[in-house]
Every structure is written in structure tokens, then in C-alpha cells.
Design a protein around this motif. Structure first.
Motif, short mmCIF file in Angstrom:
data_model
loop_
_atom_site.label_atom_id
_atom_site.label_comp_id
_atom_site.label_asym_id
_atom_site.label_seq_id
_atom_site.Cartn_x
_atom_site.Cartn_y
_atom_site.Cartn_z
N ASP A 47 0.83 -1.21 0.00
CA ASP A 47 0.00 0.00 0.00
C ASP A 47 0.86 1.26 0.00
O ASP A 47 0.61 2.21 -0.76
N TYR A 48 1.88 1.29 0.85
CA TYR A 48 2.78 2.44 0.88
C TYR A 48 3.57 2.54 -0.43
O TYR A 48 3.84 3.65 -0.92
N SER B 253 6.63 1.56 6.53
CA SER B 253 5.40 0.78 6.40
C SER B 253 4.96 0.28 7.76
O SER B 253 5.28 -0.85 8.15
N PRO C 32 1.53 0.35 10.73
CA PRO C 32 0.08 0.51 10.77
C PRO C 32 -0.31 1.99 10.75
O PRO C 32 0.16 2.78 11.58
N PRO C 33 -1.14 2.40 9.79
CA PRO C 33 -1.46 3.82 9.62
C PRO C 33 -2.56 4.30 10.55
O PRO C 33 -3.34 3.50 11.08
N PRO D 111 -6.05 6.88 11.00
CA PRO D 111 -7.30 6.89 10.22
C PRO D 111 -7.17 7.59 8.87
O PRO D 111 -7.65 7.09 7.85
N MET E 30 -4.35 8.34 7.09
CA MET E 30 -3.43 7.63 6.21
C MET E 30 -4.03 6.33 5.71
O MET E 30 -3.79 5.91 4.58
N ALA E 31 -4.84 5.68 6.54
CA ALA E 31 -5.50 4.43 6.11
C ALA E 31 -6.40 4.70 4.91
O ALA E 31 -6.45 3.91 3.95
N LYS E 32 -7.10 5.83 4.92
CA LYS E 32 -7.97 6.17 3.78
C LYS E 32 -7.13 6.51 2.56
O LYS E 32 -7.49 6.16 1.43
N LEU F 57 -4.15 5.30 1.87
CA LEU F 57 -3.61 4.05 1.36
C LEU F 57 -4.67 3.26 0.62
O LEU F 57 -4.38 2.61 -0.40
N ALA F 58 -5.91 3.31 1.11
CA ALA F 58 -7.00 2.62 0.41
C ALA F 58 -7.23 3.24 -0.96
O ALA F 58 -7.45 2.54 -1.95
#
Length: 363
Positions: free
Chosen positions: A3-4, A274, A276-277, A279, A281-283, A285-286
């Protein structure tokens, strides 16, 4: 880590591509840059830090994608050969459309063709994949400078035609010009870039088979960061400086040789971040997971911004401004895909590719 890696590569590749969308793409690889110091520094940094390097990252991810696709097909009991064939056909269709309509420097066509060769390597052990991948990168480093420097210069008539069409022509005129350019450059791109792409495909597939891609703390990523990042970046910047300000021949050679070294260093760096992101950063990466939609969206929007049938900014801004526009477009596309992914599982072009990939296959 994948993802990163996608996120990093998407921002890197657009600063390279915009140099060929916002300005003439007919110049030599070793042409001097710009009219101002800011132009020269911008192009030096783009060529030294991103040119050929982010292409390597994308190619590495393609090999990773093959490994993931194999995992998924086995887990779901699907005929992998048909799935993979359809996927290459889908990439070829999208690549030809992209190259003719928006950006002749398309990489999807190259990926579809060389990716068909990668299928033959799917059952190879990790060591053989690494050996062949590394050998292909060495071959590309040896032959690419000669082919790049031997490319014939465009005639003044062609240069004048490019300017007239991309500053004042309509969409159909631009498509015709890009289609001819796409057909002309694709054979040499297949040799120069296809060789390196297949090498990175092999290394990406090896990273999946060995489990490295699932382990950002693997010792080899740390070694890549320690031994390749610094030398690769320094050599790339020196090569880019020589290419712009001479002598050109060793500059181009050094730029090409430094690219895989820097790419390995970037992979090590991406592994280091890399984690765990949160909230937001998670979006992000998605959204970066829809890399095909972002890659094609970059070309569609930038071609409209710079072409005469759009905002008409072709060769009308400096290179720093063009890079800033490219990065802003990429950030905007990511924001739009964050919203899109709230309601839809796939990006729009990922949905198209998936429909082709699983055509007449029960999933």
C-alpha cells in the motif's frame, strides 16, 4: 508495504510524466533544461530522483500483483491461466487507449506484453527469479544508454507541428498526433523499458514467494536501505547533472545505471515507513490501492490542463509549476477516490479491468 509502495510510486511517476505532457516530448534524453535556474534545478531533481526509479517501483509492484493474483486464484479454485490471460488483454486495451488518446508514454501496453512473458516464470523458485531479474536489469543498463543517445532528432517541421497541435489544435488532432507518436516510440520502449520491467517483475514475484513483501522488517529491506539508498540517490543526481550540463554520454549512462540501485534503496525506505497507519493515512492508502484509476486519471486531467483543447497551458508554465500542478492533480484524485471508495469497493478503471479479467469465469 504494498500500500505504501503504490502511494509512493504514484506521486513519483507523475512528476516524470508531466515533463512529457506539459512540454515537448520530442527532445533528446540529454537535452539541456529550461530557460531559468528554477527550471534547471527542477528538471535535475526530477531526473536525478524520479526518472526510471518510480518506473521500477511500478514494475516491481506488477510482479507482486502477479503473486497476489496467483494466491487468490488458488484459494478460490479459479483457472489462473485464463484469469491471467484476460488480465493482460485488459491491460493491453486500456494501454492502447491511454497511449493514443492521452499520453504516448503509456506503460500499460509494455506491462501487458512483457507480463505475458512473466507468466512463463510463474513456477520458478525464488533464487532463479532473483538471478534472472538482476540479469535483465544489468542488460538494460548496458544497452539503454546507447539506444537513448542514438535516437534520431525530430525535424523542425515535426517540432512545429507538435507545438501547433498541442497549443491550438482540437482533441481529434491531438489524438492523431499522439497515436502516431505512440506507434513510433513503442518498439524502442519495449526494448528499453520492457527489459527492465521484466526484471522488476521477476523481483516482485520473488518478494511474494519468499514472503518478503509481507514482512517490512525483513533484513534484506534494511540492507537495501543501508547499501543502496545513499549511493543510488547520489549517482542519480550526478548522472542527471552531467546529462543536463555535460558531458552527456557518461551522464545518461550513469543515470540509467543508478536507477535500479536507487529503486532498491527506495524499496528499503518504504519498508521502513510501512507501519500501521492512522485513520487519515489508512484512507489515503486505500485510495492508493486504486492505482490504475489514479495513473490513468493523471494523464486524462493533465492532458486537459495543458493541451489546446483544454486550458492551453502547454509550454506556458515553468517546470516547477508543472510539477506542482501534477502533484495537486494526484492529491485531488486521491481525495476523490477516498470518497468513491466509501461506496464502491473498486476504483472505476479497476472495475473495468476486473470485468475483463473475470469475463466468463465463475467467481
Amino acid at each position: 508495504m504494498p500500500d505504501y509502495l503504490r502511494l509512493f510510486a504514484l506521486f513519483g511517476i507523475v512528476v516524470v510524466n508531466v515533463q512529457f505532457i506539459a512540454f515537448s516530448s520530442l527532445g533528446s534524453f540529454a537535452d539541456p533544461s529550461g530557460d531559468t535556474l528554477r527550471d534547471a534545478i527542477t528538471l535535475w531533481l526530477v531526473n536525478g530522483l524520479a526518472l526510471l526509479k518510480t518506473y521500477g517501483l511500478f514494475s516491481f509492484m506488477f510482479g507482486v500483483g502477479l503473486g497476489f493474483l496467483m494466491r487468490s486464484a488458488v484459494r478460490r479454485g479459479l483457472p489462473f491461466g485464463r484469469v491471467y490471460r484476460n488480465r493482460m488483454i485488459g491491460l493491453l486495451i486500456l494501454g492502447i487507449a491511454h497511449g493514443c488518446l492521452f499520453f504516448p508514454g503509456d506503460i500499460l501496453t509494455i506491462y501487458a506484453m512483457t507480463g505475458s512473458i512473466l507468466y512463463l516464470f510463474r513456477d520458478w523458485p525464488v533464487r532463479r527469479l532473483v538471478r534472472v531479474g538482476a540479469s535483465l536489469l544489468v542488460v538494460q543498463a548496458l544497452m539503454a544508454p546507447l539506444l537513448l543517445l542514438a535516437a534520431p532528432e525530430a525535424t523542425p517541421d515535426i517540432v512545429a507541428m507538435e507545438r501547433a497541435i498541442l497549443t491550438g489544435g482540437g482533441f481529434l488532432e491531438a489524438v492523431l498526433f499522439r497515436s502516431v507518436g505512440f506507434a513510433v516510440i513503442m518498439p524502442s520502449f519495449l526494448v528499453i523499458q520492457g527489459t527492465a520491467a521484466l526484471g522488476w517483475f521477476c523481483l516482485g514475484l520473488a518478494a511474494v514467494k519468499s514472503g518478503m513483501i509481507d514482512d517490512a522488517a525483513h533484513p534484506l529491506w534494511r540492507r537495501a536501505r543501508r547499501w543502496c539508498l545513499g549511493p543510488g540517490v547520489v549517482l542519480g543526481l550526478v548522472g542527471a547533472a552531467l546529462s543536463q550540463w555535460g558531458p552527456a554520454v557518461p551522464g545518461v549512462a550513469l543515470t540509467v545505471v543508478a536507477a535500479p540501485i536507487a529503486t532498491l534503496g527506495y524499496l528499503g525506505l518504504i519498508a521502513a515507513i510501512s507501519r500501521p497507519p492512522g485513520p487519515i493515512m489508512a484512507k489515503a492508502l486505500a485510495a492508493g490501492g486504486s492505482s490504475l484509476s489514479i495513473y490513468l486519471g493523471q494523464s486524462i486531467l493533465l492532458s486537459m490542463i495543458f493541451s489546446g483543447y483544454g486550458l492551453g497551458l502547454w509550454d506556458d508554465v515553468d517546470r516547477f509549476t508543472a510539477v506542482a500542478i501534477a502533484l495537486a492533480v494526484t492529491a485531488g484524485l486521491m481525495g476523490a477516490l477516498m470518497i468513491w471508495r466509501v461506496r464502491f469497493a473498486l476504483g472505476p478503471f479497476e472495475w473495468v479491468l476486473r470485468r475483463i479479467t473475470y469475463f466468463r469465469i465463475r467467481v
